[in-house]
Design a protein around this motif. Structure first.
Motif, PDB file in Angstrom:
ATOM      1  N   VAL A  74      47.409  38.898  56.746  1.00 50.63           N
ATOM      2  CA  VAL A  74      45.984  38.569  56.793  1.00 50.63           C
ATOM      3  C   VAL A  74      45.231  39.720  56.150  1.00 50.63           C
ATOM      4  O   VAL A  74      45.342  40.866  56.588  1.00 50.63           O
ATOM      5  N   VAL A  75      44.455  39.416  55.108  1.00 47.99           N
ATOM      6  CA  VAL A  75      43.775  40.443  54.322  1.00 47.99           C
ATOM      7  C   VAL A  75      42.271  40.184  54.337  1.00 47.99           C
ATOM      8  O   VAL A  75      41.823  39.068  54.051  1.00 47.99           O
ATOM      9  N   ARG A  76      41.506  41.205  54.637  1.00 46.95           N
ATOM     10  CA  ARG A  76      40.041  41.106  54.615  1.00 46.95           C
ATOM     11  C   ARG A  76      39.531  41.585  53.259  1.00 46.95           C
ATOM     12  O   ARG A  76      39.923  42.657  52.783  1.00 46.95           O
ATOM     13  N   VAL A  77      38.668  40.788  52.634  1.00 48.76           N
ATOM     14  CA  VAL A  77      38.084  41.155  51.336  1.00 48.76           C
ATOM     15  C   VAL A  77      36.594  41.404  51.504  1.00 48.76           C
ATOM     16  O   VAL A  77      35.934  40.815  52.371  1.00 48.76           O
ATOM     17  N   GLN A  78      36.068  42.264  50.663  1.00 47.25           N
ATOM     18  CA  GLN A  78      34.655  42.614  50.759  1.00 47.25           C
ATOM     19  C   GLN A  78      33.742  41.461  50.374  1.00 47.25           C
ATOM     20  O   GLN A  78      32.708  41.239  51.001  1.00 47.25           O
ATOM     21  N   ASN A  79      34.109  40.710  49.335  1.00 47.24           N
ATOM     22  CA  ASN A  79      33.271  39.608  48.866  1.00 47.24           C
ATOM     23  C   ASN A  79      34.186  38.441  48.486  1.00 47.24           C
ATOM     24  O   ASN A  79      34.864  38.485  47.463  1.00 47.24           O
ATOM     25  N   LEU A  80      34.186  37.400  49.316  1.00 45.36           N
ATOM     26  CA  LEU A  80      35.106  36.287  49.095  1.00 45.36           C
ATOM     27  C   LEU A  80      34.781  35.541  47.808  1.00 45.36           C
ATOM     28  O   LEU A  80      35.689  35.107  47.094  1.00 45.36           O
ATOM     29  N   ALA A  81      33.496  35.390  47.475  1.00 46.96           N
ATOM     30  CA  ALA A  81      33.094  34.676  46.244  1.00 46.96           C
ATOM     31  C   ALA A  81      33.608  35.407  45.010  1.00 46.96           C
ATOM     32  O   ALA A  81      34.141  34.780  44.079  1.00 46.96           O
ATOM     33  N   ILE A  82      33.464  36.714  44.971  1.00 51.22           N
ATOM     34  CA  ILE A  82      33.945  37.499  43.831  1.00 51.22           C
ATOM     35  C   ILE A  82      35.466  37.426  43.738  1.00 51.22           C
ATOM     36  O   ILE A  82      36.031  37.314  42.639  1.00 51.22           O
ATOM     37  N   PHE A  83      36.135  37.475  44.868  1.00 54.31           N
ATOM     38  CA  PHE A  83      37.594  37.384  44.885  1.00 54.31           C
ATOM     39  C   PHE A  83      38.055  36.057  44.280  1.00 54.31           C
ATOM     40  O   PHE A  83      38.958  36.030  43.427  1.00 54.31           O
ATOM     41  N   LEU A  84      37.474  34.938  44.704  1.00 54.60           N
ATOM     42  CA  LEU A  84      37.877  33.625  44.183  1.00 54.60           C
ATOM     43  C   LEU A  84      37.520  33.475  42.709  1.00 54.60           C
ATOM     44  O   LEU A  84      38.280  32.879  41.931  1.00 54.60           O
ATOM     45  N   GLU A  85      36.385  33.998  42.317  1.00 59.10           N
ATOM     46  CA  GLU A  85      35.966  33.918  40.915  1.00 59.10           C
ATOM     47  C   GLU A  85      36.951  34.664  40.021  1.00 59.10           C
ATOM     48  O   GLU A  85      37.278  34.188  38.909  1.00 59.10           O
ATOM     49  N   LYS A  86      37.429  35.790  40.479  1.00 63.47           N
ATOM     50  CA  LYS A  86      38.366  36.583  39.678  1.00 63.47           C
ATOM     51  C   LYS A  86      39.626  35.785  39.369  1.00 63.47           C
ATOM     52  O   LYS A  86      40.073  35.740  38.216  1.00 63.47           O
ATOM     53  N   TRP A  87      40.204  35.135  40.380  1.00 61.36           N
ATOM     54  CA  TRP A  87      41.465  34.433  40.177  1.00 61.36           C
ATOM     55  C   TRP A  87      41.280  33.044  39.590  1.00 61.36           C
ATOM     56  O   TRP A  87      42.237  32.413  39.152  1.00 61.36           O
ATOM     57  N   LYS A  88      40.030  32.597  39.514  1.00 57.96           N
ATOM     58  CA  LYS A  88      39.730  31.352  38.816  1.00 57.96           C
ATOM     59  C   LYS A  88      39.725  31.562  37.315  1.00 57.96           C
ATOM     60  O   LYS A  88      40.079  30.674  36.529  1.00 57.96           O
ATOM     61  N   GLN A  89      39.368  32.759  36.884  1.00 59.00           N
ATOM     62  CA  GLN A  89      39.219  33.053  35.459  1.00 59.00           C
ATOM     63  C   GLN A  89      40.329  33.937  34.907  1.00 59.00           C
ATOM     64  O   GLN A  89      40.355  34.228  33.734  1.00 59.00           O
ATOM     65  N   THR A  90      41.236  34.404  35.753  1.00 57.74           N
ATOM     66  CA  THR A  90      42.239  35.356  35.299  1.00 57.74           C
ATOM     67  C   THR A  90      43.155  34.759  34.239  1.00 57.74           C
ATOM     68  O   THR A  90      43.449  33.562  34.239  1.00 57.74           O
ATOM     69  N   ALA A  91      43.591  35.596  33.328  1.00 61.07           N
ATOM     70  CA  ALA A  91      44.452  35.143  32.228  1.00 61.07           C
ATOM     71  C   ALA A  91      45.910  35.451  32.561  1.00 61.07           C
ATOM     72  O   ALA A  91      46.484  36.441  32.128  1.00 61.07           O
ATOM     73  N   VAL A  92      46.522  34.604  33.362  1.00 61.01           N
ATOM     74  CA  VAL A  92      47.941  34.720  33.697  1.00 61.01           C
ATOM     75  C   VAL A  92      48.602  33.379  33.431  1.00 61.01           C
ATOM     76  O   VAL A  92      47.952  32.414  33.036  1.00 61.01           O
ATOM     77  N   ASP A  93      49.907  33.319  33.654  1.00 61.61           N
ATOM     78  CA  ASP A  93      50.644  32.090  33.359  1.00 61.61           C
ATOM     79  C   ASP A  93      50.121  30.905  34.157  1.00 61.61           C
ATOM     80  O   ASP A  93      50.079  29.778  33.671  1.00 61.61           O
ATOM     81  N   ARG A  94      49.740  31.144  35.396  1.00 60.19           N
ATOM     82  CA  ARG A  94      49.182  30.081  36.217  1.00 60.19           C
ATOM     83  C   ARG A  94      47.825  30.515  36.727  1.00 60.19           C
ATOM     84  O   ARG A  94      47.553  31.710  36.885  1.00 60.19           O
ATOM     85  N   SER A  95      46.963  29.575  37.015  1.00 62.58           N
ATOM     86  CA  SER A  95      45.664  29.885  37.610  1.00 62.58           C
ATOM     87  C   SER A  95      45.665  29.430  39.062  1.00 62.58           C
ATOM     88  O   SER A  95      46.496  28.633  39.486  1.00 62.58           O
TER      89      SER A  95
END
Length: 427
Positions: free
Chosen positions: A323-344
């Motif tokens: 279980v991991v606490r993040v400072q800003n959940l919206a920013i966290f999700l936005e980052k992995w929505k736009q990240t350039a990796v093999d899968r999104s």
């Protein structure tokens, strides 16, 4: 007047004459009571010496202590009388330190229940501790100690250290008797063990350095545990551990990046936005663990994961899924929505509103859910914040019967997680 005066004097003489006899009778009764008490104490010591639990604690005195009602009374009285602390025996001093995290845990406030200091009470050694309840919860913690000994993999998934266990506090039947028999898990947490062949009681090999890093406190009865904890301990077991500090946002980003770029295995994430009820949080963590969620992400305004009620309701599953606490959940999700990796990472925001942009599980076909997904659940009253909804890939709702517009958050979580798993793409 003379007759009355003579009667008063006679009464005084009679009373005086009987005074020594009364005192002698009281002394005799006191001596009889003391002899009876000494006899009972002697018999109890003999019984204790023959008792399997007492024998086990004596044989493993390096890490195990039997705690009696007399110990509790003595420590409590010593704590009340500061002048006696200097005369405390070494055994009571050690026992008091081991028992310290368990004292009156029910009386601690929500935000301070797990901010207990280590016995050194120095800034460098300050650790944030938690209290866990229940036999299966304690068993999970014990089993993780064995995992610590056996873990040699350097894979990202195993870089998180097991939860550190400081001590367990159990009643005798929980430690030694079937079906629970936690002594088996205590034994498994050590490298070298032997059996003493005495009524099936496990004896740990204390003649070497392979002793557990935790301490085993055995209450003579369930009442001993309850007296210390400040509430009826019905589950027969308590544990004290150290809140982990390695489940950080930096670790989470590395973990997700590794999973998305170098693995085709499913990546399942549960994100919680503003959950404020500790029982709901514990139930959702347990559901996530059961349904194969890899990691639970909580927003900064979600309640404490390591609060006693959260751990209790999770039934120990809080130790099984990170279980991991993040400072800003919206920013966290936005980052992995736009990240350039093999899968999104596809994120589903759980909502109750009906509109054209919201899908239901019933309308999602098989293999329609990507292998990497995140289900976002919101606050019990207000749902998911608008900022978080805006960055999610899709909005998802449960199609409910007319006239019913909501479910409890833990139940809705179970339905959605199970539904998304059923609809994952299969290779």
């Amino acid at each position: 007047m003379t007759k009355q005066h003579d009667e008063e004097n006679q009464g005084k003489r009679t009373k005086t004459a009987h005074g020594p006899a009364v005192r002698e009778e009281k002394r005799r009764k006191w001596q009889v009571k003391q002899e009876r008490q000494n006899h009972q104490n002697k018999r109890k010591r003999v019984e204790d010496h023959q008792d399997p639990v007492s024998s086990w604690c004596q044989e493993n005195a390096g890490f195990a202590t039997l705690v009696t009602e007399e110990d509790i009374d003595s420590i409590r009285n010593e704590n009340k009388d500061g002048d006696q602390k200097g005369e405390r025996s070494d055994r009571h001093e050690d026992l008091a330190l081991h028992l310290a995290p368990f004292w009156d845990v029910q009386d601690l406030a929500t935000d301070t229940a797990n901010q207990v200091l280590t016995p050194t009470k120095t800034a460098a050694n300050t650790k944030r501790l938690f209290i866990a309840e229940g036999t299966e919860t304690v068993r999970i913690l014990l089993q993780q100690q064995r995992q610590r000994l056996n873990s040699t993999s350097s894979a990202v998934e195993l870089e998180l250290a097991p939860i550190e266990l400081k001590s367990i506090f159990v009643k005798p039947s929980v430690l030694l008797d079937e079906p629970v028999r936690l002594v088996t898990d205590v034994q498994a947490a050590m490298v070298d063990t032997i059996s003493n062949g005495n009524a099936g009681v496990i004896k740990c090999n204390t003649m070497n350095d392979h002793q557990p890093k935790f301490h085993v406190l055995v209450g003579r009865s369930e009442s001993v545990l309850s007296q210390v904890a400040g509430f009826p301990v019905k589950r027969g077991a308590l544990a004290c551990g150290v809140c982990p500090t390695d489940r950080t946002e930096a670790w989470l980003n590395d973990y997700i990046s590794h999973k998305l770029s170098s693995s085709t295995d499913p990546l399942r994430i549960l994100a919680l936005d503003g959950i404020c009820d500790t029982a709901n949080l514990g139930s959702m963590i347990r559901t996530a663990s059961v349904l194969g969620i890899n990691v639970v992400v909580v927003s900064n305004n979600t309640c404490d994961v390591w609060y006693r009620r959260t751990i209790r309701v999770s039934m120990g599953h809080v130790f099984l899924v990170p279980v991991v606490r993040v400072q800003n959940l919206a920013i966290f999700l936005e980052k992995w929505k736009q990240t350039a990796v093999d899968r999104s990472l596809t994120s589903f925001a759980a909502v109750v509103q009906k509109d054209d942009d919201t899908v239901t599980l019933e309308r999602m076909g098989s293999s329609s859910v990507p292998s990497a997904w995140c289900c976002v659940m919101g606050n019990e009253g207000n749902g998911i914040s608008e900022k978080v909804i805006d960055v999610c890939t899709k909005r998802l709702r449960i199609d409910m019967t007319d006239g019913v517009d909501s479910l409890s958050v833990p139940i809705a979580t179970g339905i959605l997680l199970h539904g998304l798993r059923e609809r994952e793409k299969r290779d």
